[in-house]
Design a protein around this motif. Structure first.
Motif, PDB file in Angstrom:
ATOM      1  N   ALA A 263      -3.560  23.980  32.100  1.00 29.29           N
ATOM      2  CA  ALA A 263      -4.714  23.398  31.617  1.00 29.29           C
ATOM      3  C   ALA A 263      -5.788  23.569  32.699  1.00 29.29           C
ATOM      4  O   ALA A 263      -6.593  23.861  31.982  1.00 29.29           O
ATOM      5  N   TYR A 264      -5.652  22.925  34.062  1.00 29.87           N
ATOM      6  CA  TYR A 264      -7.113  22.707  34.449  1.00 29.87           C
ATOM      7  C   TYR A 264      -7.520  24.062  34.791  1.00 29.87           C
ATOM      8  O   TYR A 264      -8.966  24.216  34.891  1.00 29.87           O
ATOM      9  N   LYS A 265      -7.114  25.691  34.882  1.00 30.83           N
ATOM     10  CA  LYS A 265      -8.031  27.157  34.894  1.00 30.83           C
ATOM     11  C   LYS A 265      -8.773  26.857  33.725  1.00 30.83           C
ATOM     12  O   LYS A 265      -9.818  27.156  33.724  1.00 30.83           O
ATOM     13  N   VAL A 266      -8.551  26.111  32.503  1.00 33.47           N
ATOM     14  CA  VAL A 266      -9.852  26.297  30.916  1.00 33.47           C
ATOM     15  C   VAL A 266      -9.724  25.180  30.890  1.00 33.47           C
ATOM     16  O   VAL A 266      -9.616  25.269  29.353  1.00 33.47           O
ATOM     17  N   ARG A 267      -9.402  24.133  31.487  1.00 34.49           N
ATOM     18  CA  ARG A 267     -10.006  23.312  30.997  1.00 34.49           C
ATOM     19  C   ARG A 267     -11.174  22.780  30.006  1.00 34.49           C
ATOM     20  O   ARG A 267     -11.408  22.239  28.597  1.00 34.49           O
ATOM     21  N   ASP A 268     -12.787  23.153  30.123  1.00 32.04           N
ATOM     22  CA  ASP A 268     -14.199  23.201  29.279  1.00 32.04           C
ATOM     23  C   ASP A 268     -13.750  23.901  27.884  1.00 32.04           C
ATOM     24  O   ASP A 268     -13.813  23.588  27.266  1.00 32.04           O
ATOM     25  N   LEU A 269     -12.765  25.202  28.028  1.00 35.81           N
ATOM     26  CA  LEU A 269     -12.381  25.919  26.849  1.00 35.81           C
ATOM     27  C   LEU A 269     -11.307  24.857  25.833  1.00 35.81           C
ATOM     28  O   LEU A 269     -11.495  25.189  24.844  1.00 35.81           O
ATOM     29  N   ILE A 270     -10.603  24.576  26.492  1.00 39.40           N
ATOM     30  CA  ILE A 270      -9.046  23.257  25.425  1.00 39.40           C
ATOM     31  C   ILE A 270     -10.417  22.663  25.023  1.00 39.40           C
ATOM     32  O   ILE A 270     -10.438  21.700  24.014  1.00 39.40           O
ATOM     33  N   ILE A 271     -11.162  21.563  25.959  1.00 41.62           N
ATOM     34  CA  ILE A 271     -12.340  20.339  25.890  1.00 41.62           C
ATOM     35  C   ILE A 271     -13.067  20.777  24.239  1.00 41.62           C
ATOM     36  O   ILE A 271     -12.981  19.768  23.598  1.00 41.62           O
ATOM     37  N   GLU A 272     -13.886  22.053  24.698  1.00 44.51           N
ATOM     38  CA  GLU A 272     -14.614  22.878  23.478  1.00 44.51           C
ATOM     39  C   GLU A 272     -14.275  22.520  22.090  1.00 44.51           C
ATOM     40  O   GLU A 272     -14.987  22.085  20.996  1.00 44.51           O
ATOM     41  N   HIS A 273     -12.622  22.655  22.462  1.00 45.81           N
ATOM     42  CA  HIS A 273     -11.893  23.153  20.440  1.00 45.81           C
ATOM     43  C   HIS A 273     -11.517  21.815  20.802  1.00 45.81           C
ATOM     44  O   HIS A 273     -10.753  21.700  19.742  1.00 45.81           O
ATOM     45  N   GLY A 274     -12.168  20.947  20.964  1.00 43.45           N
ATOM     46  CA  GLY A 274     -11.392  19.379  20.706  1.00 43.45           C
ATOM     47  C   GLY A 274     -10.010  19.217  20.383  1.00 43.45           C
ATOM     48  O   GLY A 274      -9.352  17.993  20.143  1.00 43.45           O
ATOM     49  N   THR A 275      -9.002  19.799  21.814  1.00 45.39           N
ATOM     50  CA  THR A 275      -7.838  19.705  21.702  1.00 45.39           C
ATOM     51  C   THR A 275      -7.265  18.984  23.018  1.00 45.39           C
ATOM     52  O   THR A 275      -7.927  19.063  23.768  1.00 45.39           O
ATOM     53  N   SER A 276      -6.116  18.460  22.628  1.00 46.22           N
ATOM     54  CA  SER A 276      -5.840  17.532  23.802  1.00 46.22           C
ATOM     55  C   SER A 276      -4.090  18.017  24.949  1.00 46.22           C
ATOM     56  O   SER A 276      -4.109  19.501  23.773  1.00 46.22           O
ATOM     57  N   ILE A 277      -4.356  17.648  25.629  1.00 46.86           N
ATOM     58  CA  ILE A 277      -2.650  17.694  26.114  1.00 46.86           C
ATOM     59  C   ILE A 277      -1.805  17.271  27.106  1.00 46.86           C
ATOM     60  O   ILE A 277      -2.002  15.993  26.728  1.00 46.86           O
ATOM     61  N   ALA A 278      -0.822  17.064  26.804  1.00 44.23           N
ATOM     62  CA  ALA A 278       0.654  16.342  26.803  1.00 44.23           C
ATOM     63  C   ALA A 278       1.359  17.255  28.128  1.00 44.23           C
ATOM     64  O   ALA A 278       2.056  18.111  27.816  1.00 44.23           O
ATOM     65  N   THR A 279       1.515  16.659  29.151  1.00 41.91           N
ATOM     66  CA  THR A 279       1.462  17.137  30.122  1.00 41.91           C
ATOM     67  C   THR A 279       2.494  16.459  31.188  1.00 41.91           C
ATOM     68  O   THR A 279       3.017  15.077  31.077  1.00 41.91           O
TER      69      THR A 279
END
Length: 404
Positions: A263-279
């Protein structure tokens, strides 16, 4: 007999924990403070709280109190102890899409792992189907109360969720099937086909000659209408981007990526989509798509404004989630951020932040009491309450009530 005894021995009470250090999560820690519990909810907390004379007092001197921990990725109950093939009920590997199935229909409430989780301060879990299928079925959010029935454990206010997967797992499971998917492009093509078929099914259901009810498509339509939260098992950054290509096409909101080691590689894309991560804090390298990981993943995502939940994915690791979380201090997260990753952030991911995840007036009295600071390497959970009911008490170690 022992199980029934454990279920009935402790009932919700009105009590106060005094002289303790509170971690509300929503505000800074409060030393020498009190939290008052009534009818399963938090009635008051802070300094100079007047405790009514007729209620139980729990002396919290030298103790540390925080919200009960929340694990958003558990397979307890669907893979209960002892781990035998007869108990392997988490993956319905009859087809790549089994959206009709529900984790709750496999869940074994007498899984011994649940008592160990309570002893680790865990109060809420999301139980998911496994990751063999592209769409593996509905998840279930539970308060892990000692119980005889699933109904007694259900987190009633929690919205529905569904487990999806991409990458290596579906490829491996269905590599020999004629219809696949056998590749990553096959994964995404199969997803597209499923969503389009669901749309066609919806149109046909409105026609004068509707087809028989298809439970797979009925669930998929609920997903497409935004009524079910989407949690996707996904590791690589290119898989994450590929998932968005499909989901954006059908206007489907991705609630979370589970595991999300890149996720660290595309974290801007994920955050822009309003998605969270579980890791995980630092688990990696157990298969090819888990190799390009960094333990700074969660910190980088959190620092950029993302919602991060630390998860266990293990009936063993869940017993020491707070110790696992403490590792993140080494990898750049602040104390405040780490505590959020095991309380309010997972609550947000599950859509239950109105009820749990912080210590605030009116919220459910899901509480964990620690012997030392919750992130101290030597701390232990001394007591756990769910809805104001004592469900674990270390002072009763060696008695039947120690691990209900």
């Amino acid at each position: 007999m022992f199980f029934l005894l454990c279920y009935s021995w402790a009932q919700a009470t009105t009590f106060a924990i005094t002289n303790t250090t509170l971690f509300p999560i929503s505000s800074p820690p409060i030393e020498n403070s009190t939290i008052l519990i009534r009818n399963g909810k938090i009635e008051n907390l802070g300094k100079d709280i007047v405790v009514p004379e007729d209620i139980e007092i729990v002396d919290g001197s030298g103790k540390f109190v925080m919200p009960g921990l929340i694990d958003v990725h558990s397979h307890m109950g669907v893979y209960p102890w002892p781990s035998t093939q007869a108990h392997s009920d988490g993956n319905e590997m009859s087809a790549p899409v089994t959206s009709r199935v529900k984790a709750e229909d496999s869940f074994r409430v007498q899984d011994p792992a649940l008592s160990r989780a309570r002893a680790g301060g865990i109060t809420t879990i999301q139980v998911l189907p496994g990751s063999a299928n592209l769409i593996g079925g509905e998840t279930v959010t539970l308060k892990i109360r000692p119980a005889r029935t699933l109904k007694q454990m259900r987190f009633e206010e929690a919205p529905r969720g569904i487990k999806m997967a991409c990458g290596e797992n579906p490829k491996r499971v269905y590599k020999n099937d004629e219809d696949g998917p056998q590749t990553r492009m096959g994964n995404l093509a199969y997803m597209r086909k499923t969503f389009r078929n669901a749309q066609d099914y919806q149109k046909q259901r409105l026609s004068s000659n509707p087809p028989p009810t298809n439970l797979n498509y009925e669930t998929i339509l609920e997903v497409m209408n935004g009524n079910i939260r989407v949690h996707i098992h996904c590791y690589r950054h290119d898989d994450i981007e590929g998932i968005y290509r499909v989901m954006d096409e059908f206007d489907i909101q991705v609630t979370s990526f589970q595991h999300a080691l890149e996720a660290y590689k595309v974290r801007d894309l994920i955050i822009e989509h309003g998605t969270s991560i579980a890791t995980w804090p630092d688990w990696w390298g157990f298969k090819m798509e888990a190799y390009d990981a960094t333990p700074y993943n969660a910190t980088m995502f959190k620092n950029d404004g993302g919602v991060v939940a630390l998860h266990s994915d293990s009936a063993n690791t869940i017993q020491r989630m707070y110790t696992e979380a403490a590792k993140m201090l080494r990898y750049g997260s602040t104390e405040e951020q780490v505590l959020e990753m095991i309380t309010i952030d997972p609550a947000k991911m599950l859509g239950i932040e109105e009820y749990v995840g912080t210590l605030e007036v009116g919220k459910h009295a899901d509480i964990a009491m620690f012997s030392k600071h919750p992130l101290d390497a030597y701390t232990l959970v001394e007591r756990t309450w769910i809805d104001g009911t004592l469900v674990f008490d270390r002072t009763l170690e060696g008695t039947p009530n120690a691990r209900p």
